[in-house]
Design a protein around this motif. Sequence first.
Motif, PDB file in Angstrom:
ATOM      1  N   SER A 223       3.416   0.200  -2.283  1.00  0.00           N
ATOM      2  CA  SER A 223       3.865   1.713  -2.347  1.00  0.00           C
ATOM      3  C   SER A 223       4.667   1.895  -1.236  1.00  0.00           C
ATOM      4  N   VAL A 224       5.936   2.176  -1.589  1.00  0.00           N
ATOM      5  CA  VAL A 224       6.871   2.322  -0.807  1.00  0.00           C
ATOM      6  C   VAL A 224       7.047   3.797  -0.118  1.00  0.00           C
ATOM      7  N   VAL A 225       6.759   4.007   1.035  1.00  0.00           N
ATOM      8  CA  VAL A 225       6.887   5.375   1.464  1.00  0.00           C
ATOM      9  C   VAL A 225       7.851   5.758   2.760  1.00  0.00           C
ATOM     10  N   ASP A 226       8.015   6.946   3.019  1.00  0.00           N
ATOM     11  CA  ASP A 226       8.877   7.320   3.941  1.00  0.00           C
ATOM     12  C   ASP A 226       8.190   7.018   5.353  1.00  0.00           C
ATOM     13  N   LEU A 227       9.022   6.928   6.279  1.00  0.00           N
ATOM     14  CA  LEU A 227       8.365   6.604   7.717  1.00  0.00           C
ATOM     15  C   LEU A 227       7.476   7.666   8.355  1.00  0.00           C
ATOM     16  N   ASP A 228       7.636   8.868   8.009  1.00  0.00           N
ATOM     17  CA  ASP A 228       6.441   9.974   8.252  1.00  0.00           C
ATOM     18  C   ASP A 228       5.011   9.745   7.748  1.00  0.00           C
ATOM     19  N   LYS A 229       4.959   8.714   6.731  1.00  0.00           N
ATOM     20  CA  LYS A 229       3.615   8.499   6.093  1.00  0.00           C
ATOM     21  C   LYS A 229       2.987   7.178   6.846  1.00  0.00           C
ATOM     22  N   ALA A 230       3.735   6.724   7.761  1.00  0.00           N
ATOM     23  CA  ALA A 230       3.069   5.721   8.587  1.00  0.00           C
ATOM     24  C   ALA A 230       2.069   6.373   9.590  1.00  0.00           C
ATOM     25  N   PRO A 231       1.081   5.445  10.202  1.00  0.00           N
ATOM     26  CA  PRO A 231       0.022   6.228  10.931  1.00  0.00           C
ATOM     27  C   PRO A 231       0.680   6.774  12.173  1.00  0.00           C
ATOM     28  N   PRO A 232       0.311   7.985  12.671  1.00  0.00           N
ATOM     29  CA  PRO A 232       0.915   8.702  13.897  1.00  0.00           C
ATOM     30  C   PRO A 232       0.960   7.768  15.189  1.00  0.00           C
ATOM     31  N   ARG A 258      -4.953  -1.519  10.309  1.00  0.00           N
ATOM     32  CA  ARG A 258      -5.054  -1.005   9.112  1.00  0.00           C
ATOM     33  C   ARG A 258      -5.001  -1.731   7.924  1.00  0.00           C
ATOM     34  N   PRO A 259      -5.682  -2.301   7.375  1.00  0.00           N
ATOM     35  CA  PRO A 259      -5.519  -3.129   6.081  1.00  0.00           C
ATOM     36  C   PRO A 259      -4.633  -2.644   5.168  1.00  0.00           C
ATOM     37  N   GLN A 260      -4.326  -1.661   4.764  1.00  0.00           N
ATOM     38  CA  GLN A 260      -3.348  -0.923   3.682  1.00  0.00           C
ATOM     39  C   GLN A 260      -1.799  -1.371   4.361  1.00  0.00           C
ATOM     40  N   TRP A 261      -1.846  -1.511   5.819  1.00  0.00           N
ATOM     41  CA  TRP A 261      -0.545  -1.920   6.460  1.00  0.00           C
ATOM     42  C   TRP A 261      -0.193  -3.228   6.716  1.00  0.00           C
ATOM     43  N   LEU A 262      -1.267  -4.105   6.426  1.00  0.00           N
ATOM     44  CA  LEU A 262      -1.043  -5.495   6.788  1.00  0.00           C
ATOM     45  C   LEU A 262       0.212  -5.908   6.448  1.00  0.00           C
ATOM     46  N   PHE A 263       0.296  -5.809   5.186  1.00  0.00           N
ATOM     47  CA  PHE A 263       1.680  -6.544   4.355  1.00  0.00           C
ATOM     48  C   PHE A 263       2.867  -6.057   5.086  1.00  0.00           C
ATOM     49  N   GLN A 264       3.006  -4.647   5.561  1.00  0.00           N
ATOM     50  CA  GLN A 264       4.236  -4.133   6.296  1.00  0.00           C
ATOM     51  C   GLN A 264       4.144  -5.064   7.737  1.00  0.00           C
ATOM     52  N   THR A 265       2.970  -5.317   8.149  1.00  0.00           N
ATOM     53  CA  THR A 265       3.065  -5.815   9.705  1.00  0.00           C
ATOM     54  C   THR A 265       3.524  -7.118   9.519  1.00  0.00           C
ATOM     55  N   LEU A 266       3.371  -7.872   8.421  1.00  0.00           N
ATOM     56  CA  LEU A 266       3.880  -9.306   8.066  1.00  0.00           C
ATOM     57  C   LEU A 266       5.390  -9.381   8.152  1.00  0.00           C
ATOM     58  N   GLN A 267       5.928  -8.270   7.464  1.00  0.00           N
ATOM     59  CA  GLN A 267       7.359  -8.103   7.605  1.00  0.00           C
ATOM     60  C   GLN A 267       7.910  -7.830   8.854  1.00  0.00           C
TER      61      GLN A 267
END
Length: 299
Positions: A223-232, A258-267
């Motif tokens: 799910s590609v989201v805007d930056l403001d959807k990232a954790p505060p 956050r498990p749902q952000w793990l793939f983004q962390t890898l990037q």
Amino acid sequence: MNKERVFCIHLHAILYGLLLCFVVSQPAWAVFWIEEFTGEQEEYRLIRQSKEWKVEAGMVLVTGDELSVLSDTGELQILQDDHEHENLFPLTRKDGSFKVPKPEAPSGEIRNMLALGKRLMTQTPEEKTPTRSMKARGDGPVLILGASDLKNYLIAGFDSLLIHWSGGEPPYRIRLLDDDDNTIVEKNNIQQNNITLTDMILPTGSYGLEVLGNSSSSYIALSVVDLDKAPPLYNKMVASQASVKVKQRYAAIILATRPQWLFQTLQLAECHGLPNLKQNILNGFVPDLDDEMQSTINK
């Protein structure tokens, strides 16, 4: 849909709801950091592991840190983020010192209960737009590494996508799909267990990523989201006055919790040159936020 299936769906939802009610009643762990302060750095004292450190705006605090205000006019704003709420409170000389408490995380039993609830819910189809979860088929199945089995968020704007996987047999095939399962990118005859897709910028929306081996495949939801959807806390770190390298590393570590952000962390780990964090994610091990902060600070 027959009555028995409807009953099972409702039962799963009720059970998972009860699990969530139980979990949210438990103590939540929190992250503390310095939001801002008045005056000069010399008006404050930070003791970390018996050493004195200079305070900085945007500085993440770790367990055992002790903060004191030395001047009568000094005031330091501390932000507490427990991943659901943010609390900002001032620290002045008259308040005495503040020591960062040890974070509390859900017990192993609670984690297991949540995992069970998630498995129940992934068996429940949604009415229109089902959540795509990780799916594998075949003997010795391919497994996409560094991904959540429920949902994986990516921040819009990245022009490359790093993918690692284990299992299966070459040759492998990679497919990036849109929300209607139309192929956006396809790579064939891959012999190794990783690839970087380049020269693409995905708009916000839902996607699927599939890795197909000779006799098995794995699929995850993106799910590609805007930056403001990232954790505060991530956005606050990115906007802080810390050095670029510190911000990049700390921001990545914050997402990794956050498990749902793990793939983004890898990037991010690949993009910013954080090999240790990248390898931890690929090995299925993400250090506790506090432990990783300690390790970073001590380097």
